[in-house]
Scaffold this motif. Structure first.
Motif, mmCIF file in Angstrom:
data_model
loop_
_atom_site.group_PDB
_atom_site.id
_atom_site.type_symbol
_atom_site.label_atom_id
_atom_site.label_comp_id
_atom_site.label_asym_id
_atom_site.label_seq_id
_atom_site.Cartn_x
_atom_site.Cartn_y
_atom_site.Cartn_z
ATOM 1 N N ASP A 83 50.684 -17.293 -23.848
ATOM 2 C CA ASP A 83 51.810 -16.720 -23.133
ATOM 3 C C ASP A 83 52.905 -16.389 -24.136
ATOM 4 O O ASP A 83 53.036 -17.067 -25.159
ATOM 5 C CB ASP A 83 52.321 -17.736 -22.105
ATOM 6 C CG ASP A 83 53.450 -17.191 -21.278
ATOM 7 O OD1 ASP A 83 54.625 -17.451 -21.646
ATOM 8 O OD2 ASP A 83 53.187 -16.496 -20.287
ATOM 9 N N LYS A 84 53.698 -15.377 -23.849
ATOM 10 C CA LYS A 84 54.752 -14.945 -24.777
ATOM 11 C C LYS A 84 55.788 -16.032 -25.040
ATOM 12 O O LYS A 84 56.488 -15.981 -26.034
ATOM 13 C CB LYS A 84 55.438 -13.685 -24.254
ATOM 14 C CG LYS A 84 56.300 -13.932 -23.035
ATOM 15 C CD LYS A 84 57.061 -12.697 -22.640
ATOM 16 C CE LYS A 84 58.062 -13.052 -21.547
ATOM 17 N NZ LYS A 84 59.024 -11.998 -21.350
ATOM 18 N N LYS A 86 55.141 -19.215 -25.712
ATOM 19 C CA LYS A 86 54.627 -20.282 -26.575
ATOM 20 C C LYS A 86 55.319 -20.246 -27.933
ATOM 21 O O LYS A 86 55.729 -19.197 -28.419
ATOM 22 C CB LYS A 86 53.114 -20.142 -26.787
ATOM 23 C CG LYS A 86 52.301 -20.418 -25.555
ATOM 24 C CD LYS A 86 52.328 -21.874 -25.174
ATOM 25 C CE LYS A 86 51.402 -22.130 -24.002
ATOM 26 N NZ LYS A 86 51.554 -23.470 -23.479
ATOM 27 N N GLU A 107 51.841 -11.823 -20.484
ATOM 28 C CA GLU A 107 52.992 -12.159 -19.655
ATOM 29 C C GLU A 107 52.455 -12.117 -18.232
ATOM 30 O O GLU A 107 52.141 -11.041 -17.723
ATOM 31 C CB GLU A 107 54.114 -11.152 -19.860
ATOM 32 C CG GLU A 107 55.358 -11.463 -19.066
ATOM 33 C CD GLU A 107 56.499 -10.517 -19.373
ATOM 34 O OE1 GLU A 107 57.628 -10.898 -19.093
ATOM 35 O OE2 GLU A 107 56.259 -9.396 -19.880
ATOM 36 N N ASP A 109 49.699 -11.916 -15.881
ATOM 37 C CA ASP A 109 48.329 -11.412 -16.027
ATOM 38 C C ASP A 109 48.250 -10.186 -16.916
ATOM 39 O O ASP A 109 47.185 -9.606 -17.090
ATOM 40 C CB ASP A 109 47.741 -11.053 -14.654
ATOM 41 C CG ASP A 109 47.458 -12.290 -13.815
ATOM 42 O OD1 ASP A 109 47.316 -13.376 -14.401
ATOM 43 O OD2 ASP A 109 47.382 -12.152 -12.580
#
Length: 148
Positions: A83-84, A86, A107, A109
């Motif tokens: 995910d962005k 992290k 982001e 799905d």
């Protein structure tokens, strides 16, 4: 530092190819763009990832032809994604544990980019260099370090 910060600098472009493309087509795309992998997309979903490692291990060593083998036959189907939001430390941990060099970034799905181990290391080094510069400025000029 977060993955979204890396993408803000690097950009959100992702090379993709369809599962029915040939390995040769994937290699040509990778060579043209000087990258080590392409995401294999079926409609708007990640079907797999094809890398130089896949080529070496699943084509060359098995004596297959790249012009008549579809990417779907040799791609890696278990794709690690992040995910962005992290952190780069979390990404490095995933890359190390799973022995992968590329992580597609999502982001929700939606695919929004990809980061490589090189992107991650470069960003961490840049961040540490900035911290050092701020500390040197503080020592020499009395400027308050960031976050203090």
């Amino acid at each position: 530092m977060l993955v979204e910060s890396v993408l803000a600098t690097k950009g959100h472009d992702v090379l993709t190819i369809s599962p029915d493309a040939t390995v040769y087509e994937a290699l040509a795309l990778m060579a043209k763009n000087n990258v080590g992998c392409v995401l294999v997309m079926s409609k708007d979903q990640i079907a797999g990832i094809f890398s130089e490692r896949d080529y070496a291990r699943k084509i060359i060593l098995k004596g297959k032809g790249s012009k008549d083998t579809p990417v779907s036959e040799v791609m890696t189907t278990e794709v690690c994604i992040v995910d962005k939001g992290k952190t780069l430390d979390e990404c490095m941990a995933v890359m190390t544990a799973k022995r992968v060099r590329h992580l597609p970034v999502v982001e929700g799905d939606k695919l929004i980019g990809i980061i490589s181990i090189g992107d991650t290391v470069k960003s961490i080094i840049d961040e540490k260099e900035q911290e050092i510069e701020h500390m040197i400025d503080f020592i020499h000029g009395g400027v308050t370090p960031p976050g203090k």
